[in-house]
Design an enzyme around this catalytic site. Structure first.
Site, mmCIF file in Angstrom:
data_model
loop_
_atom_site.group_PDB
_atom_site.id
_atom_site.type_symbol
_atom_site.label_atom_id
_atom_site.label_comp_id
_atom_site.label_asym_id
_atom_site.label_seq_id
_atom_site.Cartn_x
_atom_site.Cartn_y
_atom_site.Cartn_z
ATOM 1 C CG ASP A 1 -6.375 -3.802 1.255
ATOM 2 O OD1 ASP A 1 -5.528 -4.753 2.062
ATOM 3 O OD2 ASP A 1 -7.654 -3.983 1.221
ATOM 4 C CG ASN B 1 -9.050 -6.019 -2.992
ATOM 5 O OD1 ASN B 1 -10.226 -6.330 -2.823
ATOM 6 N ND2 ASN B 1 -8.415 -5.507 -2.001
ATOM 7 C CG ASP C 1 -11.669 -2.136 -2.380
ATOM 8 O OD1 ASP C 1 -11.722 -1.135 -2.617
ATOM 9 O OD2 ASP C 1 -11.738 -3.188 -1.569
#
Length: 329
Positions: free
Chosen positions: A204, A209, A221
């Site tokens: 992701d 992030n 994360d």
């Protein structure tokens, strides 16, 4: 685990959060700040005579303990290779803790600024950074986490939406025709790019992030870590019009190729992966729709207008995937 899956955090009140943190040896000052997170619940927790911690309470029933620990082990492995990542704190040999109905981990609080997508130096730095992550990710596979492909991120979410009657009756035929044709094109793109090497990924890797500071980027994360093609951790950083995205991609790859081999056929997967994310995102919202936090945070979801727009976007992707792919030119 919490038996009430529709309200997974119903009992997660401030007292329980602070008691959970103190159960692993910390002395809380009483300060508690909820941070922006939908999948899990994340808080900044004040600690007496020390810096605050970040506590993540995992969504019940989503991951097995083994899958969470695999994510933690990947983070630790990256740190051992001097790759900056915000990894969970190891306390008495454990990174995953249990308190009442919940599982949680604690992390150091880190700060940083946003990645500048028009900064050539930062883009090339990101390429080197991602390549180093992938070099570690390629050492061994995940055993308890999914693989990103048309089945896991396409057919499975599609079937969930149909089975649970999320698509309005008036749109269901058009939706099914569009998605099934799109998934066929996606599978063709995967075949076009084969053989694909599947490695451990962040999964992701969008700009939100990434924390940028004076020493460069660090990642946060890894909750969505999975097996997949390397391009998955690259395409989500691209934004703007086609010319801007091509510029960003070329600069990232300039840095990437300094540290890790890149399969240029994977560029054929960018729009296929974008399409899978669109299908999977709709199902992600649907799966959690009975969690009271989701209707409050996403009031536009599951309306007739939403599904009309969603189908239109999927149809745009179908047209794009059906055209000649000149992305390697």
């Amino acid at each position: 685990m919490n038996p009430n899956n529709t309200t997974p955090y119903a009992n997660l009140d401030p007292s329980l959060i602070l008691d959970a943190i103190e159960s692993i040896g910390y002395h809380c000052s009483g300060g508690l700040l909820a941070l922006n997170s939908y999948e899990n619940r994340v808080y900044q927790v004040g600690i007496e005579d020390d810096a605050p911690l970040i506590a993540k309470f995992y969504r019940p029933h989503r991951w097995s303990d083994a899958a969470i620990l695999e994510e933690h082990e990947f983070s630790t492995e990256l740190l051992q290779h001097e790759i900056p990542v915000v990894a969970p704190i190891n306390i008495a040999g454990k990174t995953l803790h249990h308190y009442r109905d919940y599982r949680f981990s604690v992390f150091p609080r880190k700060g940083g600024r946003a990645l500048e997508l028009d900064n050539i130096e930062q883009l090339e730095w990101m390429g080197r950074f991602i390549a180093r992550i992938h070099a570690v990710g390629a050492i061994k596979p995940f055993a308890h986490r999914p693989t990103l492909d048309a089945k896991t991120h396409g057919y499975t979410p599609y079937h969930f939406l149909i089975k649970h009657n999320f698509i309005p009756d008036s749109l269901q035929k058009f939706y099914s025709q569009t998605v099934e044709a799109l998934l066929e094109k996606i599978e063709q793109r995967f075949q076009q790019a084969s053989p694909i090497t599947y490695i451990r990924l962040h999964g992701d890797f969008h700009a939100g992030n990434i924390l940028w500071n004076d020493t460069g980027p660090q990642i946060v994360d890894l909750d969505d870590s999975l097996m997949g093609p390397a391009i998955q951790d690259i395409w989500m950083l691209l934004s703007g019009n086609e010319e801007q995205r091509r510029f960003q991609l070329n600069r990232i790859l300039d840095g990437y190729c300094e540290f890790y081999d890149y399969n240029p056929r994977e560029i054929h997967l960018i729009e296929a992966l974008r399409s899978l994310r669109m299908i999977q995102y709709a199902a992600w919202l649907a799966v959690r729709w009975e969690d009271p936090a989701f209707p409050r945070s996403f009031p536009w979801f599951n309306t007739l207008h939403y599904w009309q727009e969603h189908i239109n976007h999927l149809n745009d992707q179908l047209i794009m995937l059906g055209s000649v792919d000149n992305s390697l030119d």
